[in-house]
Write an enzyme that holds these catalytic residues in place. Structure first.
Site, PDB file in Angstrom:
ATOM      1  CD  GLU A   2      37.593  42.057  45.770  1.00 11.66           C
ATOM      2  OE1 GLU A   2      37.456  40.887  45.449  1.00 11.66           O
ATOM      3  OE2 GLU A   2      38.264  42.833  45.266  1.00 11.66           O
ATOM      4  NE  ARG A 174      28.789  43.668  48.069  1.00  8.29           N
ATOM      5  CZ  ARG A 174      29.901  44.216  47.317  1.00  8.29           C
ATOM      6  NH1 ARG A 174      31.034  43.785  47.280  1.00  8.29           N
ATOM      7  NH2 ARG A 174      29.655  45.241  46.557  1.00  8.29           N
ATOM      8  CB  THR A 175      31.862  38.565  44.047  1.00  3.12           C
ATOM      9  OG1 THR A 175      30.818  38.346  43.281  1.00  3.12           O
ATOM     10  CG2 THR A 175      32.535  37.232  44.584  1.00  3.12           C
ATOM     11  CG  ASP A 176      33.911  44.131  44.630  1.00  6.02           C
ATOM     12  OD1 ASP A 176      33.185  44.571  45.490  1.00  6.02           O
ATOM     13  OD2 ASP A 176      35.221  44.672  44.889  1.00  6.02           O
ATOM     14  CB  ALA A 177      30.686  45.290  39.471  1.00  5.86           C
TER      15      ALA A 177
END
Length: 550
Positions: A2, A174-177
């Site tokens: 991601e 950027r990393t997801d939740a």
């Protein structure tokens, strides 16, 4: 996976616009010097007043407006001591000079210079709404917690505490939740020398929760941007080897394969199953399953189809085949030897790519599903073509960002450093996470791997996911067939109605579950959405989509 736009590929997405990240404040700051700085070209990194913070207050603002251009005499002022003031950059003061507020004339804390820095961090994403800081301070993110800690220790001044864009906050990936990172890089203007703080890294870590760590702080060149300077990223995806067991006889996927003339061969796991066995009984037996050498070889052969430059439009959402940003370069993909932890055997897939698109854990899903159904490896190549198909996302639980890589930047600073010593002000260290290898490995074992395995042991997330796949009886997965081609019945056309589309359960996007709960509790809220439902909530512009990648 991601993350971010391709480095050297054409038409890379623009850098994210974070101008809307301003935090709520009780009083608007009239910062004339900031506007003046933007109008000037970037000064050399060694300029003495390059990074001195902006001044406030009515009296000082009046002084700034009267400064005029550098070297111009000021009307109504005399004296030899004015020469240094004329040579000083507009909107700045000497380091350590006190600021007096117009209200009570009480001095503020001495201003300290902020420098362009890279923070090397690691985190467990469990309980966080992703990496990137959000406008709403109630939304808990990794950057939000980190930024608050920097304010507390004085690495970000109070004048800049309301708006991260003032210090040019950015990130390499950027990393997801819920997604974890053993290593990531945050770039920003930082006050890296604070009186009375001999070890800034240790001081920051004291203010951070144990699941977020700062590994190091490195002075970087003024032009450094964590996202655009990054050359590539490494991810690892973990999954239990029992996912390689073929579909259960009589299930929707089994019947679909049978209808296509590809009835799965009889498998010992299902031959020995009790007809009255519950899913919990099956899961207990699945944990004892061990992948065969033939299955492991099939995984490795199919994985090689991902290497190189391809159009990954079928392995993300919201992108069309004609969108040139879908062209990405995967440097390598490796399947590790299986390893047993507790009762379960795990397989790790290591991916090294220039950049990754949103939800590219779909790649791992295509890999696993094609191998467990004996679909030829060429199906992966078919998916690079113009026809759009649905590929389900693997559970987010297994995804880990290892760290971003800055080879080009490190080579550039190495050339500059040849005639310098580490103590020289112009010296810039390379960005290398391997220096912190021992800390990273210890952190992964304690805060990431242990939680990942514990959640799977308690809730059977991967088993629930594969059962949802096997239960589907529609056309969306008919590209899983012995010919290795995409049939027309599996092709998705935008805007056209699909009968019985596959609907993914949102629980498989989660990585945290109720403490002390059970599988039933974890699955009590089974929200579902189709690929069209998800796309409806995505940004409409390319820049917004690029900001969701990493």
């Amino acid at each position: 996976m991601e993350v971010d736009p391709p480095g050297s590929l054409p038409d890379a997405p623009a850098a994210p616009n974070t101008s809307n990240l301003k935090r709520p404040q009780t009083e608007e700051i009239d910062d004339a010097s900031t506007a003046a700085k933007r109008a000037k070209p970037e000064q050399p990194d060694t300029a003495p007043t390059e990074n001195v913070e902006e001044a406030e207050g009515a009296k000082e603002q009046a002084d700034k407006r009267g400064d005029g251009k550098k070297g111009q005499k000021q009307k109504g002022k005399k004296g030899k001591g004015k020469e240094s003031d004329r040579n000083r950059r507009r909107g700045t003061r000497a380091e350590g000079e006190e600021v007096r507020t117009p209200d009570n004339s009480e001095p503020k804390a001495p201003r300290l210079p902020k420098r362009a820095c890279a923070l090397l961090i690691g985190f467990c994403g469990d309980g966080y709404n992703g990496m990137q800081i959000q406008p709403d301070p109630k939304v808990r993110t990794i950057e939000g917690v980190l930024f608050d800690a920097l304010i507390k220790v004085g690495a970000v001044s109070q004048d800049n505490s309301d708006n991260p864009t003032k210090v040019k906050l950015g990130r390499a990936a950027r990393t997801d939740a819920g997604v974890h990172a053993a290593g990531n890089v945050v770039s920003m203007k930082l006050i890296n020398e604070i009186p009375g703080v001999p070890d800034l890294v240790a001081k920051i870590n004291e203010e951070l929760p144990p699941e977020i760590r700062v590994w190091g702080i490195i002075r970087v060149q003024n032009s450094f941007n964590a996202r655009t300077t990054c050359d590539s990223r490494k991810y690892t995806y973990f999954f239990p080897s029992y996912l390689m067991i073929p579909p259960k006889p009589g299930s929707g996927l089994y019947n679909m394969l049978k209808a296509q003339g590809a009835e799965p061969a009889s498998h010992s796991f299902w031959e020995n199953a009790d007809a009255a066995a519950t899913p919990q009984d099956d899961l207990k037996r699945k944990r004892a399953y061990r992948i065969t050498p033939e299955q492991l070889a099939a995984l490795r052969e199919t994985a090689k189809k991902f290497e190189g430059s391809h159009n990954f439009h079928n392995f993300t959402v919201g992108r069309d085949f004609r969108d040139r940003s879908c062209q990405r370069f995967l440097k390598s993909i490796e399947i590790s030897d299986p390893a047993v932890y507790g009762d379960t055997e795990w397989i790790a897939v290591l991916l090294h790519g220039q950049s990754f698109m949103l939800h590219q854990r779909k790649m791992i899903s295509a890999l696993v599903l094609s191998c467990r159904t004996n679909t030829p490896p060429q199906i992966i190549e078919e998916m690079y073509g113009p026809r759009q198909v649905f590929v389900p996302k693997m559970p987010a639980l297994g995804l880990l960002l290892e760290y971003p890589i800055f080879e080009s930047y490190s080579r550039r600073v190495a050339a500059v450093n040849e005639k310098l010593q580490p103590s020289d002000p112009e010296y810039r260290a390379p960005i290398d996470f391997e220096v912190h290898r021992a800390q990273l490995d210890e952190f992964k074992q304690k805060h990431i791997y242990s939680k990942m395995r514990s959640i799977e042991d308690q809730f059977g997330i991967f088993d629930g996911w594969i059962r949802s796949i096997d239960a589907y009886a529609g056309h969306d997965l008919e590209y899983l067939n012995p010919k290795g081609i995409i049939p027309q019945t599996a092709v998705i056309k935008r805007g056209e109605f699909r009968n019985n589309p596959f609907r993914e359960k949102k629980r498989y996007d989660a990585t945290s579950f109720p403490v002390g709960g059970d599988a039933a509790a974890a699955g009590s809220v089974e929200e579902e959405e189709s690929s069209e439902d998800e796309e409806a909530h995505l940004p409409l512009d390319k820049e917004g989509l690029a900001d969701l990648e990493g």
